[in-house]
Scaffold this motif. Sequence first.
Motif: not given
Length: 123
Positions: A96-119
Amino acid sequence: MTKALSVWITSVLIVLGIPPSAGAAELLMLEQPGCVWCARFNREIAPAWPKTPEGQRAPLRRVDITGPWPADLADITRERFTPTFVLMENGREIGRLRGYPGDEFFWFRIDELLAKLSPASQG
């Protein structure tokens, strides 16, 4: 698909005991009325989200924390801080990502989370 049809399909799946996200990833957005950071996310990210590779892998599902908690999220810890984004896969929390860190940092953080998905969910 209309919102009414989507709600109806989700309701039928829940009644049948099938989580709406079965076999897929989704990004929950825990939000509440009057949340200025939710509104900012809605302006800066939400319109583009479904058109992005990230949005294709994990469609956005909104959950109003002031309303009834969805039955299929019973195992997910509720939040009082909004927005909170919870990446789900096959009905379980990946991160999870708590808060909205602004558009640029959001994409960075979401990409980190998405990398944890199964293949299988990586797309």
